[in-house]
Design a protein around this motif. Sequence first.
Motif, mmCIF file in Angstrom:
data_model
loop_
_atom_site.group_PDB
_atom_site.id
_atom_site.type_symbol
_atom_site.label_atom_id
_atom_site.label_comp_id
_atom_site.label_asym_id
_atom_site.label_seq_id
_atom_site.Cartn_x
_atom_site.Cartn_y
_atom_site.Cartn_z
ATOM 1 N N TYR A 260 24.024 -5.003 -23.122
ATOM 2 C CA TYR A 260 25.375 -5.542 -22.959
ATOM 3 C C TYR A 260 25.434 -6.428 -21.711
ATOM 4 N N THR A 261 26.114 -7.593 -21.816
ATOM 5 C CA THR A 261 26.271 -8.495 -20.655
ATOM 6 C C THR A 261 27.113 -7.798 -19.597
ATOM 7 N N SER A 262 27.127 -8.372 -18.384
ATOM 8 C CA SER A 262 27.778 -7.655 -17.274
ATOM 9 C C SER A 262 29.291 -7.595 -17.377
ATOM 10 N N GLY A 263 29.893 -8.437 -18.203
ATOM 11 C CA GLY A 263 31.340 -8.347 -18.356
ATOM 12 C C GLY A 263 32.113 -9.105 -17.292
ATOM 13 N N SER A 264 31.488 -10.123 -16.685
ATOM 14 C CA SER A 264 32.201 -10.913 -15.684
ATOM 15 C C SER A 264 33.354 -11.670 -16.326
ATOM 16 N N THR A 265 33.182 -12.095 -17.567
ATOM 17 C CA THR A 265 34.186 -12.961 -18.179
ATOM 18 C C THR A 265 34.995 -12.292 -19.296
ATOM 19 N N GLY A 266 34.695 -11.058 -19.637
ATOM 20 C CA GLY A 266 35.463 -10.409 -20.696
ATOM 21 C C GLY A 266 34.713 -9.206 -21.230
ATOM 22 N N VAL A 407 12.469 -19.375 -5.204
ATOM 23 C CA VAL A 407 12.774 -19.786 -6.570
ATOM 24 C C VAL A 407 14.157 -19.267 -6.928
ATOM 25 N N ASP A 408 15.115 -20.204 -7.034
ATOM 26 C CA ASP A 408 16.489 -19.864 -7.415
ATOM 27 C C ASP A 408 16.536 -19.980 -8.925
ATOM 28 N N THR A 409 16.524 -18.825 -9.598
ATOM 29 C CA THR A 409 16.318 -18.803 -11.044
ATOM 30 C C THR A 409 17.638 -18.670 -11.776
ATOM 31 N N TRP A 410 18.008 -19.687 -12.534
ATOM 32 C CA TRP A 410 19.225 -19.596 -13.334
ATOM 33 C C TRP A 410 18.879 -19.156 -14.743
ATOM 34 N N TRP A 411 19.548 -18.098 -15.187
ATOM 35 C CA TRP A 411 19.409 -17.660 -16.574
ATOM 36 C C TRP A 411 20.494 -16.646 -16.884
ATOM 37 N N GLN A 412 20.478 -16.081 -18.067
ATOM 38 C CA GLN A 412 21.538 -15.193 -18.541
ATOM 39 C C GLN A 412 20.940 -14.068 -19.386
ATOM 40 N N THR A 413 21.717 -13.015 -19.571
ATOM 41 C CA THR A 413 21.278 -11.943 -20.474
ATOM 42 C C THR A 413 20.889 -12.568 -21.818
ATOM 43 N N GLU A 414 21.698 -13.540 -22.230
ATOM 44 C CA GLU A 414 21.510 -14.184 -23.524
ATOM 45 C C GLU A 414 20.203 -14.968 -23.617
ATOM 46 N N GLY A 496 28.436 -21.528 -21.093
ATOM 47 C CA GLY A 496 29.638 -21.036 -20.416
ATOM 48 C C GLY A 496 29.678 -21.433 -18.946
ATOM 49 N N ASP A 497 28.582 -21.998 -18.446
ATOM 50 C CA ASP A 497 28.517 -22.402 -17.043
ATOM 51 C C ASP A 497 28.718 -23.908 -16.911
ATOM 52 N N GLY A 498 29.233 -24.310 -15.759
ATOM 53 C CA GLY A 498 29.312 -25.717 -15.427
ATOM 54 C C GLY A 498 28.165 -26.074 -14.499
ATOM 55 N N GLY A 511 29.184 -22.656 -11.317
ATOM 56 C CA GLY A 511 29.910 -21.450 -11.694
ATOM 57 C C GLY A 511 30.294 -21.542 -13.158
ATOM 58 N N ARG A 512 31.080 -20.569 -13.601
ATOM 59 C CA ARG A 512 31.491 -20.599 -15.006
ATOM 60 C C ARG A 512 32.479 -21.735 -15.207
ATOM 61 N N VAL A 513 32.483 -22.257 -16.392
ATOM 62 C CA VAL A 513 33.369 -23.378 -16.673
ATOM 63 C C VAL A 513 34.819 -23.006 -16.387
ATOM 64 N N GLY A 605 27.049 -6.537 -9.166
ATOM 65 C CA GLY A 605 27.309 -7.213 -7.901
ATOM 66 C C GLY A 605 27.901 -8.605 -8.016
ATOM 67 N N LYS A 606 28.364 -8.978 -9.220
ATOM 68 C CA LYS A 606 28.940 -10.322 -9.355
ATOM 69 C C LYS A 606 30.445 -10.281 -9.155
ATOM 70 N N ILE A 607 30.957 -11.303 -8.498
ATOM 71 C CA ILE A 607 32.391 -11.380 -8.270
ATOM 72 C C ILE A 607 33.096 -11.660 -9.601
HETATM 73 P P1 ATP Z 1 29.558 -11.809 -19.238
HETATM 74 O O1 ATP Z 1 28.705 -12.741 -20.031
HETATM 75 O O2 ATP Z 1 29.799 -10.487 -19.882
HETATM 76 O O3 ATP Z 1 30.798 -12.450 -18.713
HETATM 77 P P2 ATP Z 1 27.728 -12.303 -17.041
HETATM 78 O O4 ATP Z 1 27.751 -13.728 -17.486
HETATM 79 O O5 ATP Z 1 27.973 -12.020 -15.580
HETATM 80 O O6 ATP Z 1 28.727 -11.418 -17.913
HETATM 81 P P3 ATP Z 1 24.856 -12.065 -17.043
HETATM 82 O O7 ATP Z 1 24.144 -12.439 -18.264
HETATM 83 O O8 ATP Z 1 24.338 -10.910 -16.264
HETATM 84 O O9 ATP Z 1 26.321 -11.675 -17.438
HETATM 85 O O10 ATP Z 1 24.915 -13.274 -16.033
HETATM 86 C C1 ATP Z 1 24.591 -14.602 -16.351
HETATM 87 C C2 ATP Z 1 25.403 -15.552 -15.498
HETATM 88 O O11 ATP Z 1 25.113 -15.356 -14.105
HETATM 89 C C3 ATP Z 1 25.106 -17.007 -15.720
HETATM 90 O O12 ATP Z 1 25.798 -17.508 -16.837
HETATM 91 C C4 ATP Z 1 25.572 -17.635 -14.402
HETATM 92 O O13 ATP Z 1 26.971 -17.808 -14.387
HETATM 93 C C5 ATP Z 1 25.190 -16.589 -13.396
HETATM 94 N N1 ATP Z 1 23.877 -16.878 -12.774
HETATM 95 C C6 ATP Z 1 22.731 -16.183 -12.960
HETATM 96 N N2 ATP Z 1 21.731 -16.686 -12.198
HETATM 97 C C7 ATP Z 1 22.242 -17.732 -11.521
HETATM 98 C C8 ATP Z 1 21.708 -18.687 -10.563
HETATM 99 N N3 ATP Z 1 20.457 -18.635 -10.144
HETATM 100 N N4 ATP Z 1 22.546 -19.637 -10.112
HETATM 101 C C9 ATP Z 1 23.831 -19.706 -10.518
HETATM 102 N N5 ATP Z 1 24.383 -18.844 -11.403
HETATM 103 C C10 ATP Z 1 23.606 -17.863 -11.887
#
Ligand code: ATP
Length: 645
Positions: A260-266, A407-414, A496-498, A511-513, A605-607
């Motif tokens: 399950y995703t972290s639930g930051s957005t719903g 290494v600033d790694t951007w990715w998602q559970t998805e 979902g990110d900008g 951040g998120r869109v 730990g996400k806001i």
């Molecule tokens: P939910 O999808 O339930 O709202 P969530 O998006 O917090 O929860 P995760 O899959 O844990 O669930 O987090 C992925 C998100 O975290 C990304 O879409 C992005 O917004 C953020 N993120 C992760 N790594 C980075 C990074 N290196 N730089 C910027 N944002 C990041």
Amino acid sequence: MSDNVFPVVEEIAKQAWVDEAKYKEMYEQSIKNPDAFWAEHGKRIDWIKPFTKVRDVSYDPHDVHIKWFHDGTLNASVNCLDRHLEKRGDQVAIIWEGDDPADDAKITYRDLYERVCKFANALRTMGVKKGDRVCIYLPMIPEAAVAMLACARVGAVHSIVFGGFSPDSLSNRIQDSECNVVITADEGLRGGRKVPLKANADKALESCPSVETMVVVKRTGGAVTMKDGRDVWYHEVVANEPAECQPEEMNAEDPLFILYTSGSTGKPKGVLHTTGGYMVYTSMTHQYVFDYKDGDVYWCTADVGWVTGHSYIVYGPLANGAISLMFEGIPNYPSVSRFWEVIDKHQVNIFYTAPTAIRALMREGVEPVKKTSRKSLRILGSVGEPINPEAWMWYHDVVGDKRCPIVDTWWQTETGGILISPLPGATALKPGSATLPFFGVYPILVDNEGNELSGATEGNLCISMSWPGQMRTVYGDHERFVQTYFTTYKGNYFTGDGARRDADGYYWITGRVDDVINVSGHRMGTAEIESALVAHAKVAEAAVVGYPHDIKGQGIYAYVTLVADEEPTEELRKELVKWVRDEIGPIASPDVIQWAPGLPKTRSGKIMRRILRKIAENDFGALGDTSTLADPSVVDDLIENRGGK
Ligand code: ATP
Ligand code: MG
């Protein structure tokens, strides 16, 4: 934004898997001819029956399907264990560091193999079959990795629920994925405090009729009640099982896990990952992004309850025969030097953590870091949120002594694995930028109508091609999968990110869109304003949201947490407004600053800005799903002191 550039460190480039030229060449191949590229790299793992098909993907909303290597068969646990036995059976696979610094253990690949086989046999004895769902609700102990791999061995689909979740959250997830077995422990141990996992699970199971068996690992020896006919002890069920276990032959597209995703957005989504593509992608990114070499000690501080723990503590590293450190505790116990002490103790070469931890430790000053050596470190990593340039610089200068690339790694559970990140030997770094895409990843920026934008610009971040580690569906709700990711911008996966792309083609996640605000016609990522605030010496953390504003359309509302011992004053408020003005420009001046002793965060730990947005909008009735909040009381305080007076 910072336009500091840190060139590739020559000593790193010389011995790295790829340098800049090699990155460009491989990236180009991967985009121009993905079938040939992935046919080649798909061979990095062991197949029972080799694949002949590489991919079959459609992002068409009427028929979304994603398949990789889909006529091949394999077993994920065999890739993490059996194939290493000959060459590195006696090499350490997992270094376990307990909550108490006196508690640790080293587990070799052969030990791990035997433990997994025994538990896999026990699962079969309980009647667990291929395709069954098994919920894992464990602390960060080696049995968590054993349980994951044992499920994979028998073809069961694991669904891990982070040990910090409440009985309610646990039961929702068990019900959603219809698990028959739950694996837990008597109690967890974090920061010297006990977490009543078994008692929580008992409560959760009151509303989970699908669960027939609960397996309990003895961690602390604390008192628990065992329910007759349902509950069994882990050590008892494995005691008489053989240390060999025939692995289930899985199709590449058979499910490996639900998370399950972290639930930051719903409401959290049950993300489903499958076997072949996921193993190829996580092992490959682990090797290249962390420049992992045989014998390196690698430490990812995530919990296995998050995707980072799945992909970069267990599956990726173990498939590569790595030495993976698993940490039971927290960054500030017994002291705020703990991370750095563990690095010295186990001679860690590669360290991967989250901005939230870096910011928290930054508040404590440099002394707790400087008193440790950290000479073993070669590479640092960050994941989970945008890392503010201020925190990046501290991580780089103080923790890494200016020696180690970040290494600033951007990715998602998805996404299953890292999509945008520097490679240590190939990419010049810019603090705050996730830089460039990994092989086979084709990011695009689109405007709100879905038109692709070119050059240096800002927009909605989509990925236009599939990659092997991509999620395949939302468990039990394919329609939600299609709706969430494939209908907004047709033909693309929408993250979902900008993001902003600069003249060098570097990506900066804004951040998120939903968090992009529009002030008098100027679009701004909240991350940028937050970074400016955090760059002020008296600010520890900041979260910025938009709220309706009569004149500007949207106003800027900033929640600010001060560093220890700083008092909020009217003068400081004015100083911060001016500070942001000077850093970014008048358009970014906060309209409201509210002092926040704490910010609402997910348990990872996400806001949670969506809650802050509701408070700023004065709309307390609709806070939405708050079940994933780490500390709900923070919200009450913020509501009470709304408006910043
Ligand atoms: P939910 O999808 O339930 O709202 P969530 O998006 O917090 O929860 P995760 O899959 O844990 O669930 O987090 C992925 C998100 O975290 C990304 O879409 C992005 O917004 C953020 N993120 C992760 N790594 C980075 C990074 N290196 N730089 C910027 N944002 C990041
Ligand atoms: Mg998300």
